[in-house]
Design a protein around this motif. Sequence first.
Motif, PDB file in Angstrom:
ATOM      1  N   ARG A   1      38.996  29.414  45.494  1.00  0.00           N
ATOM      2  CA  ARG A   1      40.169  29.939  44.794  1.00  0.00           C
ATOM      3  C   ARG A   1      41.160  28.834  44.444  1.00  0.00           C
ATOM      4  NH1 ARG A   1      42.718  34.268  46.659  1.00  0.00           N
ATOM      5  NH2 ARG A   1      44.790  33.491  46.125  1.00  0.00           N
TER       6      ARG A   1
ATOM      7  N   THR B   1      37.620  29.271  32.740  1.00  0.00           N
ATOM      8  CA  THR B   1      38.430  29.716  33.879  1.00  0.00           C
ATOM      9  C   THR B   1      39.507  30.696  33.422  1.00  0.00           C
ATOM     10  OG1 THR B   1      38.046  27.617  35.038  1.00  0.00           O
ATOM     11  CG2 THR B   1      39.924  28.955  35.770  1.00  0.00           C
TER      12      THR B   1
ATOM     13  N   ARG C   1      39.325  36.988  42.683  1.00  0.00           N
ATOM     14  CA  ARG C   1      38.166  37.585  42.003  1.00  0.00           C
ATOM     15  C   ARG C   1      37.582  36.624  40.979  1.00  0.00           C
ATOM     16  NH1 ARG C   1      40.688  42.780  39.694  1.00  0.00           N
ATOM     17  NH2 ARG C   1      38.722  42.823  38.505  1.00  0.00           N
ATOM     18  N   ALA C   2      38.441  35.862  40.301  1.00  0.00           N
ATOM     19  CA  ALA C   2      37.942  34.874  39.350  1.00  0.00           C
ATOM     20  C   ALA C   2      37.121  33.802  40.063  1.00  0.00           C
ATOM     21  CB  ALA C   2      39.106  34.232  38.598  1.00  0.00           C
TER      22      ALA C   2
ATOM     23  N   ARG D   1      33.693  35.149  40.711  1.00  0.00           N
ATOM     24  CA  ARG D   1      32.901  35.177  39.483  1.00  0.00           C
ATOM     25  C   ARG D   1      32.436  33.782  39.093  1.00  0.00           C
ATOM     26  NH1 ARG D   1      34.432  38.494  34.073  1.00  0.00           N
ATOM     27  NH2 ARG D   1      34.157  40.143  35.627  1.00  0.00           N
TER      28      ARG D   1
ATOM     29  N   SER E   1      43.546  38.063  38.830  1.00  0.00           N
ATOM     30  CA  SER E   1      43.285  37.785  40.244  1.00  0.00           C
ATOM     31  C   SER E   1      42.558  36.453  40.394  1.00  0.00           C
ATOM     32  CB  SER E   1      42.435  38.904  40.856  1.00  0.00           C
ATOM     33  OG  SER E   1      41.957  38.530  42.131  1.00  0.00           O
TER      34      SER E   1
ATOM     35  N   ALA F   1      37.814  34.024  32.703  1.00  0.00           N
ATOM     36  CA  ALA F   1      37.464  34.731  33.940  1.00  0.00           C
ATOM     37  C   ALA F   1      38.704  35.321  34.600  1.00  0.00           C
ATOM     38  CB  ALA F   1      36.748  33.770  34.893  1.00  0.00           C
ATOM     39  N   TRP F   2      39.778  34.571  34.623  1.00  0.00           N
ATOM     40  CA  TRP F   2      41.028  35.052  35.234  1.00  0.00           C
ATOM     41  C   TRP F   2      41.546  36.292  34.503  1.00  0.00           C
ATOM     42  CZ3 TRP F   2      46.219  35.035  33.394  1.00  0.00           C
ATOM     43  CH2 TRP F   2      47.196  35.267  34.374  1.00  0.00           C
TER      44      TRP F   2
ATOM     45  N   GLU G   1      39.719  38.409  32.627  1.00  0.00           N
ATOM     46  CA  GLU G   1      38.768  39.508  32.833  1.00  0.00           C
ATOM     47  C   GLU G   1      38.874  40.092  34.232  1.00  0.00           C
ATOM     48  OE1 GLU G   1      35.083  37.694  31.863  1.00  0.00           O
ATOM     49  OE2 GLU G   1      35.519  37.590  29.701  1.00  0.00           O
ATOM     50  N   CYS G   2      39.377  39.320  35.176  1.00  0.00           N
ATOM     51  CA  CYS G   2      39.543  39.786  36.555  1.00  0.00           C
ATOM     52  C   CYS G   2      40.956  40.307  36.805  1.00  0.00           C
ATOM     53  CB  CYS G   2      39.213  38.662  37.532  1.00  0.00           C
ATOM     54  SG  CYS G   2      37.459  38.229  37.563  1.00  0.00           S
ATOM     55  N   GLY G   3      41.676  40.621  35.742  1.00  0.00           N
ATOM     56  CA  GLY G   3      42.994  41.219  35.891  1.00  0.00           C
ATOM     57  C   GLY G   3      44.037  40.295  36.466  1.00  0.00           C
TER      58      GLY G   3
END
Length: 279
Positions: free
Chosen positions: A238, A216, A229-230, A233, A226, A219-220, A222-224
């Motif tokens: 959310r 997690t 968006r995480a 993915r 967000s 992913a957070w 890599e999603c800047g």
Amino acid sequence: MHVHRGGDGRAPGRTAGGILIGHQVRPDPGTERRMRRGTRYGALLGPLLAGGAVADLAECAARGLGLPERGCYAVVVLGAPVPEAAVADVPDPDGTRWCWCGSGDEDRDGGGDVAVVLLGTAGPAGAVARLGEHGAGPGGMSPVVGSLAELGTARRLAGTALLTCAPGTREVVRLDERLPTALLVSRPELSARLLAEVFGPLLALVPAERAVLVGTLEAWLECGGSVGRAAVRLRCHRNTVFNRLRRLERLTGRSLSRPRELVDLVLALDVLRLSSAPR
């Protein structure tokens, strides 16, 4: 016509990468030519790669190989043998020249092949892309240096870049893109301390639970940063992402909203990715 046969009565045939003559395997002409060239490159460039910076070494290598003493050079160190397809007999379309010098240090970088690269118009990014296209890797590329006399430093930095590649990957990375991670792998005792200090409670969790929280966080990031968006993915709500991140903050005692503490978490994540620590 008489055909010499081996002890099993079979006629000699062709082997992969060579021709069997009698009881000996002789490399095919292309492989034999590359082997001779690699030996020549290694003989002339090897002392420079080992750190020799005496002017006459660079001059001798330049003269013997038809290379400029000064130019845009980089060194590539692979963690595995270079694929035959990546060994070019002629410069690349952009003018890049590859001088494969044979195997590197077995203990330091796994004994993979080492290349001195005279960069063309596509620069370092083009050279890395070419290696990827031919399935070479894992590997590290040094920063650009301005002369053959600087190859020793470039070789050392390329080896450090290789150490930033995650286990099991075939990525080829540039040191300039991995500087924070390179600092960590250069000081393994501090890296181990950082991992224990930041992720200690997290590593104490059962593997499946730990993997969910680490995944997690990845992913957070890599999603800047967000959460929405995480969540897409990770294919979850959310609020699930938010709750996992809050739990990770409690376990590590660090907040994702505080820049200095976020740096701790990102660096510890890099150490975990590169280490044999369980995930």
